[in-house]
Enzyme design. Structure first.
Site, PDB file in Angstrom:
ATOM      1  N   PRO A 127      -3.355   0.900  -3.306  1.00 31.04           N
ATOM      2  CA  PRO A 127      -2.844  -0.464  -3.186  1.00 31.04           C
ATOM      3  C   PRO A 127      -2.184  -0.946  -4.481  1.00 31.04           C
ATOM      4  O   PRO A 127      -2.521  -0.491  -5.567  1.00 31.04           O
ATOM      5  CB  PRO A 127      -4.100  -1.288  -2.877  1.00 31.04           C
ATOM      6  N   VAL A 128      -1.248  -1.893  -4.315  1.00 35.64           N
ATOM      7  CA  VAL A 128      -0.576  -2.529  -5.453  1.00 35.64           C
ATOM      8  C   VAL A 128      -0.860  -4.025  -5.394  1.00 35.64           C
ATOM      9  O   VAL A 128      -0.712  -4.649  -4.339  1.00 35.64           O
ATOM     10  CB  VAL A 128       0.948  -2.275  -5.422  1.00 35.64           C
ATOM     11  N   ASP A 139      11.073  11.925  -4.784  1.00 38.41           N
ATOM     12  CA  ASP A 139      10.527  11.057  -3.731  1.00 38.41           C
ATOM     13  C   ASP A 139      11.300   9.746  -3.686  1.00 38.41           C
ATOM     14  O   ASP A 139      10.714   8.674  -3.566  1.00 38.41           O
ATOM     15  CB  ASP A 139       9.041  10.806  -3.988  1.00 38.41           C
ATOM     16  N   GLN A 180       0.857  -1.183   0.000  1.00 36.42           N
ATOM     17  CA  GLN A 180       0.000   0.000   0.000  1.00 36.42           C
ATOM     18  C   GLN A 180       0.886   1.224   0.000  1.00 36.42           C
ATOM     19  O   GLN A 180       1.756   1.377   0.847  1.00 36.42           O
ATOM     20  CB  GLN A 180      -0.904   0.003   1.240  1.00 36.42           C
ATOM     21  N   GLY A 181       0.696   2.116  -0.965  1.00 36.38           N
ATOM     22  CA  GLY A 181       1.453   3.357  -1.019  1.00 36.38           C
ATOM     23  C   GLY A 181       0.534   4.552  -0.942  1.00 36.38           C
ATOM     24  O   GLY A 181      -0.674   4.422  -0.741  1.00 36.38           O
TER      25      GLY A 181
END
Length: 299
Positions: A147-148, A259, A142-143
């Site tokens: 979600p991935v 980032d 989760q970023g």
């Protein structure tokens, strides 16, 4: 219609706001509000309009207006035949737009640049099937974006699908930024974007699958720490630097990631690192060496 070239994408809350913005601007010629893309207006010539039977959008053309505090735009009765002809040619309702047309417009009219020809435009249904309807067991992480999930296509290819969360702080601008930036880059130390999906409210990015997840998992997971001896760790550092060197100096576009952190470094099956997550990235001009930002971003 296939909407015209050279539109301007605006942040509006709904179609009525989009319409109001156009009506209040004397130079506005037309507007459209495709689902998933939101408001697009045109102040210049309406170029490359085509009538489609599918994969299209409603295009609203401002024909003639009388402006005042209480007056509303009125169509001139004397040119009713011309008005009818314009509506037959230019305004046609064709239902909801599919992913391919939406994603193309998303980039063409919001960023005014084309997506790489190698980019695949996935149907949402295929990504649902690939992830078993986004089953929790297939969730990789989760970023900030959302979600991935791990997925497998019909041909057996494993993929990672990043799905925009409606509750996330990131919006369509960052989605498009990542789509634009990473689709133009090719380097062994950058994660490869395979395609995207823009369908209704759904926005997804499809990447190559990295079996060893991210660098922070490799560093903090006791089961993987023993795999990371000094030689392999030093190689990861060197390969990350090569990826950054490409972004800063050797690519066609100078990219500042903004980032970069361990969770945004993905690791393949051979413990090679790949830089990911370009939602915050900035594109610099060839001779540019500094820029201002209007808000603090990144970690």
């Amino acid at each position: 219609m296939k909407v015209p070239d050279h539109g301007t994408w605006l942040l509006t809350n709904n179609e009525d706001d989009c319409k109001r913005t156009c009506l209040q601007n004397c130079s506005c010629l037309a507007f459209a509000y495709p689902s998933g893309i939101r408001c697009i207006v045109w102040n210049g010539s309406l170029i490359d309009i085509q009538q489609f039977s599918v994969d299209s959008a409603d295009l609203f053309i401002l024909l003639n207006c009388m402006y005042g505090e209480t007056s509303k735009p009125k169509i001139i009765v004397a040119v009713v035949a011309i008005v009818a002809a314009i509506f037959v040619v230019f305004v046609y309702y064709c239902g909801s737009m599919k992913a391919a047309n939406k994603a193309q417009q998303l980039v063409d009219y919001s960023l005014d640049q084309a997506v790489s020809k190698d980019l695949v435009l996935f149907e949402f249904k295929k990504l649902e099937v690939a992830t078993s309807d986004f089953l929790a067991i297939n969730k990789l992480g989760q970023g900030g974006f959302g979600p991935v999930y791990k997925g497998k296509l019909e041909d057996g290819q494993e993929i990672a699908i990043k799905r925009l969360s409606r509750a996330s702080g990131q919006d369509i601008e960052e989605f498009m930024n990542e789509l634009l930036v990473i689709s133009k880059l090719q380097h062994k130390n950058l994660v490869r974007l395979l395609g995207c999906c823009v369908e209704g409210e759904e926005r997804l990015l499809v990447y190559e699958y990295m079996p060893n997840k991210s660098l922070d998992a490799l560093l903090l997971d006791p089961h993987h720490q023993k795999e990371l001896d000094w030689k392999k760790g030093f190689n990861i550092i060197k390969e990350i630097c090569r990826g950054l060197l490409y972004l800063h100096r050797d690519s066609r576009m100078k990219i500042i990631h903004r980032d970069l952190k361990a969770s945004n470094i993905l690791i393949d099956e051979n413990l090679n690192p790949k830089i990911s997550d370009f939602g915050m990235a900035r594109i610099f001009g060839a001779e540019q060496d500094q820029a201002n930002t209007l808000r603090v971003v990144g970690t």
